[in-house]
Write an enzyme that holds these catalytic residues in place. Sequence first.
Site, mmCIF file in Angstrom:
data_model
loop_
_atom_site.group_PDB
_atom_site.id
_atom_site.type_symbol
_atom_site.label_atom_id
_atom_site.label_comp_id
_atom_site.label_asym_id
_atom_site.label_seq_id
_atom_site.Cartn_x
_atom_site.Cartn_y
_atom_site.Cartn_z
ATOM 1 N N GLU A 137 10.625 -6.306 112.357
ATOM 2 C CA GLU A 137 11.243 -7.512 112.923
ATOM 3 C C GLU A 137 11.049 -7.577 114.449
ATOM 4 O OE1 GLU A 137 12.518 -10.259 113.004
ATOM 5 O OE2 GLU A 137 13.763 -10.768 111.303
ATOM 6 N N HIS A 138 11.578 -8.650 115.027
ATOM 7 C CA HIS A 138 11.351 -8.973 116.443
ATOM 8 C C HIS A 138 11.724 -7.850 117.417
ATOM 9 C CE1 HIS A 138 15.663 -9.361 117.272
ATOM 10 N NE2 HIS A 138 15.731 -9.724 116.011
ATOM 11 N N ASP A 139 10.965 -7.771 118.491
ATOM 12 C CA ASP A 139 11.277 -6.923 119.650
ATOM 13 C C ASP A 139 11.280 -5.427 119.350
ATOM 14 O OD1 ASP A 139 11.763 -9.091 121.589
ATOM 15 O OD2 ASP A 139 13.433 -9.586 120.251
#
Length: 215
Positions: A137-139
């Site tokens: 997922e993000h980041d």
Amino acid sequence: MIRVAVYGASGCGRGVMPLARAQWAKTDAPYELVFVDDQPRGQSINGHRVLTYADWLAQPAEERWVSIAIANGTIRERLARRCAEDGVRFFEVRAESVVQMDDVLLGEGAILCPFVTLTSNIRIGKHFQANLYSYVEHDCVIGDYVTFAPGVKCNGNVVIEDHAYIGAGAIIRQGKPGEPLVIGRGAVVGMGAVVTRSVPLGVTVIGNPARPLMK
Ligand code: UDP
């Protein structure tokens, strides 16, 4: 002749070979796609020759490309160094069903198996392996030689350091911006573990919530 190899003719390599075959089939130049394995158990597997690394290197070639399809990240690093010294280049293996969103930097030699998703704003190092149905997922920031078994759920704002191994179906809780959940270098997350807090370097965790394995 372009010499192309999937290094490792065991479970991981046999899962990677059909993906590599589909990719190289798009190449116009003459090439041969083989398995390389230092302990070959037979001359041919699933329609491809199996050669030792030394025998593969002895074949005349204009170019050599390899995907190191071995789940053990320490072995992957050793073999990647040897290949690089011999001028062998690394190709990325990416199933057609992989979803990749915005601003993802992925190092050389990655293997992204069917149904892997990488969402947005992600950094991943060299020779990452994401097995079937895993997601990042993000980041997230992922180091070198990190391995995801099938079905790993790595939620947002997680840092995974070099050589960590995440077992099948593990779930890693999301961190916070500027305060990531960190899986330390060489840590192992057991199959099905639910990781709710950071894991120190080299530690194995199992269970829900994941706790260090007492030997
Ligand atoms: N292997 C190799 N050279 C090495 C270490 C391993 O060719 O220096 C091969 C080994 O002979 C085996 C494969 O890599 O065929 C690893 O298979 P294993 O079943 O241990 O793991 P997986 O396929 O799940 O990565």
